[in-house]
Every structure is written in structure tokens, then in C-alpha cells.
Scaffold this motif. Sequence first.
Motif, PDB file in Angstrom:
ATOM      1  N   ARG A 122       0.818  -1.212   0.000  1.00 20.43           N
ATOM      2  CA  ARG A 122       0.000   0.000   0.000  1.00 20.43           C
ATOM      3  C   ARG A 122       0.851   1.262   0.000  1.00 20.43           C
ATOM      4  O   ARG A 122       0.517   2.251  -0.665  1.00 20.43           O
ATOM      5  CB  ARG A 122      -0.977  -0.023   1.171  1.00 20.43           C
ATOM      6  CG  ARG A 122      -2.034  -1.120   0.988  1.00 20.43           C
ATOM      7  CD  ARG A 122      -3.191  -0.976   1.925  1.00 20.43           C
ATOM      8  NE  ARG A 122      -2.994  -1.543   3.222  1.00 20.43           N
ATOM      9  CZ  ARG A 122      -3.380  -2.762   3.579  1.00 20.43           C
ATOM     10  NH1 ARG A 122      -3.976  -3.560   2.712  1.00 20.43           N
ATOM     11  NH2 ARG A 122      -3.184  -3.186   4.803  1.00 20.43           N
TER      12      ARG A 122
ATOM     13  N   LEU B 241       0.720   4.145  -2.954  1.00 23.61           N
ATOM     14  CA  LEU B 241       0.624   5.584  -2.729  1.00 23.61           C
ATOM     15  C   LEU B 241       1.757   6.314  -3.433  1.00 23.61           C
ATOM     16  O   LEU B 241       1.539   7.353  -4.061  1.00 23.61           O
ATOM     17  CB  LEU B 241       0.649   5.905  -1.235  1.00 23.61           C
ATOM     18  CG  LEU B 241      -0.621   5.612  -0.454  1.00 23.61           C
ATOM     19  CD1 LEU B 241      -0.406   5.873   1.032  1.00 23.61           C
ATOM     20  CD2 LEU B 241      -1.789   6.413  -0.977  1.00 23.61           C
ATOM     21  N   SER B 242       2.963   5.775  -3.365  1.00 22.67           N
ATOM     22  CA  SER B 242       4.099   6.457  -3.998  1.00 22.67           C
ATOM     23  C   SER B 242       4.003   6.403  -5.517  1.00 22.67           C
ATOM     24  O   SER B 242       4.369   7.366  -6.193  1.00 22.67           O
ATOM     25  CB  SER B 242       5.430   5.882  -3.506  1.00 22.67           C
ATOM     26  OG  SER B 242       5.630   4.575  -3.991  1.00 22.67           O
TER      27      SER B 242
ATOM     28  N   VAL C  20       1.179   6.350  -7.307  1.00 23.56           N
ATOM     29  CA  VAL C  20       0.147   7.323  -7.693  1.00 23.56           C
ATOM     30  C   VAL C  20       0.700   8.740  -7.538  1.00 23.56           C
ATOM     31  O   VAL C  20       0.521   9.585  -8.419  1.00 23.56           O
ATOM     32  CB  VAL C  20      -1.145   7.121  -6.876  1.00 23.56           C
ATOM     33  CG1 VAL C  20      -2.142   8.226  -7.156  1.00 23.56           C
ATOM     34  CG2 VAL C  20      -1.765   5.752  -7.188  1.00 23.56           C
ATOM     35  N   ALA C  21       1.399   8.993  -6.435  1.00 25.29           N
ATOM     36  CA  ALA C  21       1.954  10.332  -6.198  1.00 25.29           C
ATOM     37  C   ALA C  21       2.970  10.721  -7.265  1.00 25.29           C
ATOM     38  O   ALA C  21       3.060  11.887  -7.649  1.00 25.29           O
ATOM     39  CB  ALA C  21       2.602  10.389  -4.816  1.00 25.29           C
TER      40      ALA C  21
ATOM     41  N   LEU D 126      -7.022   1.582   0.730  1.00 32.55           N
ATOM     42  CA  LEU D 126      -6.522   2.962   0.714  1.00 32.55           C
ATOM     43  C   LEU D 126      -7.648   3.970   0.457  1.00 32.55           C
ATOM     44  O   LEU D 126      -7.650   5.066   1.024  1.00 32.55           O
ATOM     45  CB  LEU D 126      -5.408   3.118  -0.313  1.00 32.55           C
ATOM     46  CG  LEU D 126      -4.098   2.420   0.055  1.00 32.55           C
ATOM     47  CD1 LEU D 126      -3.148   2.389  -1.143  1.00 32.55           C
ATOM     48  CD2 LEU D 126      -3.440   3.091   1.247  1.00 32.55           C
TER      49      LEU D 126
ATOM     50  N   PHE E 210      -7.092   7.808   1.742  1.00 27.94           N
ATOM     51  CA  PHE E 210      -5.839   8.231   1.123  1.00 27.94           C
ATOM     52  C   PHE E 210      -5.944   8.397  -0.387  1.00 27.94           C
ATOM     53  O   PHE E 210      -5.202   9.170  -0.979  1.00 27.94           O
ATOM     54  CB  PHE E 210      -4.715   7.237   1.443  1.00 27.94           C
ATOM     55  CG  PHE E 210      -4.317   7.265   2.886  1.00 27.94           C
ATOM     56  CD1 PHE E 210      -3.588   8.319   3.393  1.00 27.94           C
ATOM     57  CD2 PHE E 210      -4.698   6.259   3.746  1.00 27.94           C
ATOM     58  CE1 PHE E 210      -3.237   8.368   4.729  1.00 27.94           C
ATOM     59  CE2 PHE E 210      -4.352   6.292   5.081  1.00 27.94           C
ATOM     60  CZ  PHE E 210      -3.624   7.348   5.575  1.00 27.94           C
ATOM     61  N   LEU E 211      -6.839   7.632  -1.011  1.00 33.37           N
ATOM     62  CA  LEU E 211      -7.016   7.693  -2.453  1.00 33.37           C
ATOM     63  C   LEU E 211      -8.476   7.932  -2.802  1.00 33.37           C
ATOM     64  O   LEU E 211      -9.375   7.519  -2.062  1.00 33.37           O
ATOM     65  CB  LEU E 211      -6.574   6.380  -3.129  1.00 33.37           C
ATOM     66  CG  LEU E 211      -5.099   6.006  -3.117  1.00 33.37           C
ATOM     67  CD1 LEU E 211      -4.908   4.637  -3.760  1.00 33.37           C
ATOM     68  CD2 LEU E 211      -4.257   7.055  -3.812  1.00 33.37           C
TER      69      LEU E 211
ATOM     70  N   TYR F 208      -7.009   6.193  -9.966  1.00 34.24           N
ATOM     71  CA  TYR F 208      -6.835   6.581  -8.571  1.00 34.24           C
ATOM     72  C   TYR F 208      -5.960   7.827  -8.477  1.00 34.24           C
ATOM     73  O   TYR F 208      -4.982   7.967  -9.202  1.00 34.24           O
ATOM     74  CB  TYR F 208      -6.202   5.431  -7.783  1.00 34.24           C
ATOM     75  CG  TYR F 208      -7.141   4.264  -7.685  1.00 34.24           C
ATOM     76  CD1 TYR F 208      -8.070   4.185  -6.652  1.00 34.24           C
ATOM     77  CD2 TYR F 208      -7.133   3.252  -8.643  1.00 34.24           C
ATOM     78  CE1 TYR F 208      -8.959   3.127  -6.575  1.00 34.24           C
ATOM     79  CE2 TYR F 208      -8.021   2.198  -8.574  1.00 34.24           C
ATOM     80  CZ  TYR F 208      -8.930   2.134  -7.538  1.00 34.24           C
ATOM     81  OH  TYR F 208      -9.812   1.097  -7.465  1.00 34.24           O
ATOM     82  N   SER F 209      -6.356   8.711  -7.568  1.00 32.99           N
ATOM     83  CA  SER F 209      -5.566   9.912  -7.290  1.00 32.99           C
ATOM     84  C   SER F 209      -5.484  10.089  -5.779  1.00 32.99           C
ATOM     85  O   SER F 209      -6.331   9.593  -5.031  1.00 32.99           O
ATOM     86  CB  SER F 209      -6.199  11.137  -7.943  1.00 32.99           C
ATOM     87  OG  SER F 209      -7.520  11.312  -7.482  1.00 32.99           O
ATOM     88  N   LEU F 210      -4.446  10.787  -5.346  1.00 30.19           N
ATOM     89  CA  LEU F 210      -4.265  11.034  -3.919  1.00 30.19           C
ATOM     90  C   LEU F 210      -5.311  12.020  -3.414  1.00 30.19           C
ATOM     91  O   LEU F 210      -5.654  12.975  -4.105  1.00 30.19           O
ATOM     92  CB  LEU F 210      -2.879  11.624  -3.654  1.00 30.19           C
ATOM     93  CG  LEU F 210      -1.683  10.716  -3.899  1.00 30.19           C
ATOM     94  CD1 LEU F 210      -0.396  11.498  -3.664  1.00 30.19           C
ATOM     95  CD2 LEU F 210      -1.727   9.502  -2.992  1.00 30.19           C
TER      96      LEU F 210
ATOM     97  N   VAL G 151      -2.232  12.189   4.036  1.00 31.36           N
ATOM     98  CA  VAL G 151      -1.131  11.674   4.855  1.00 31.36           C
ATOM     99  C   VAL G 151      -0.803  12.680   5.962  1.00 31.36           C
ATOM    100  O   VAL G 151      -0.606  12.297   7.119  1.00 31.36           O
ATOM    101  CB  VAL G 151       0.111  11.367   3.989  1.00 31.36           C
ATOM    102  CG1 VAL G 151       1.303  10.988   4.843  1.00 31.36           C
ATOM    103  CG2 VAL G 151      -0.206  10.239   3.007  1.00 31.36           C
TER     104      VAL G 151
END
Length: 125
Positions: free
Chosen positions: A47, A51-52, A54-55, A85, A90-91, A102-104, A109
Amino acid sequence: MDSNGTRPELPLLVDGSCSAGPLSGGMPAEEAVELARVLKALADPARLRLLSLVADSPTAAACACDLTEPLGLSQPTVSHHLKVLVEAGFLDGEKRGVWTWYSLVPDAVERAVAALPGLGRLARA
């Protein structure tokens, strides 16, 4: 611990009791349950990598179909992690045809970290 790396000596209570009295304050139980759920979502290497990924996406979003190969996991496993997530905040997921992008969630965080008021006190103890 103090600046010398030693624990300060605790004062002895006059009446010889082992208690400084009833404790109050701290994090409410409901808040602790929610924060634990959020932190549990982050406490998985796959996970964190999602996140990284997508970021770091050039479009600030990533299709679920592009996330399986970098992780080396099956599509159902990646979908499960993405769902966790999303549920933890988070997403965001947006359906485009048969795929979900998916986007942040902005500042998600940072909000999770800000919800840890007691950690500063724990680090100084």
C-alpha cells in the motif's frame, strides 16, 4: 529521557502509594479506533508503494491496470489494496469505462500524521 540519555528520577509519593491519581485526557477511544484503522492501511509495504506510484504519476492519477506490474502482484490483490486505501481516505477512485483511476486525496497523509498528538510526548518520555 533527558538530554543526557538518562531517565529522570520519578518523585516518591508522600502516602507511599504507587499511583499519581486518576489519569485523564489522552486520546478518546473512538478517535483511537479510527486512527488505528488509518494507520493499519499505511502499515503495508504494497500500500505504501501504491501511494508512492500514484503520487509520482505524471498525471497525478494512475489506472489500476498500470499498478499491477510495478508491484508484481495480481490484479485482485492490487484492487484489494487500493480499496483499503480508498476506505482509509488516502485515495479517490474514478471509474472511466471499465477501469478505475486513482488519485491522492489532498493532505490525507499529513492529516493522519497530525492526528498523532501523543507521539511527541512519547518520544520525549
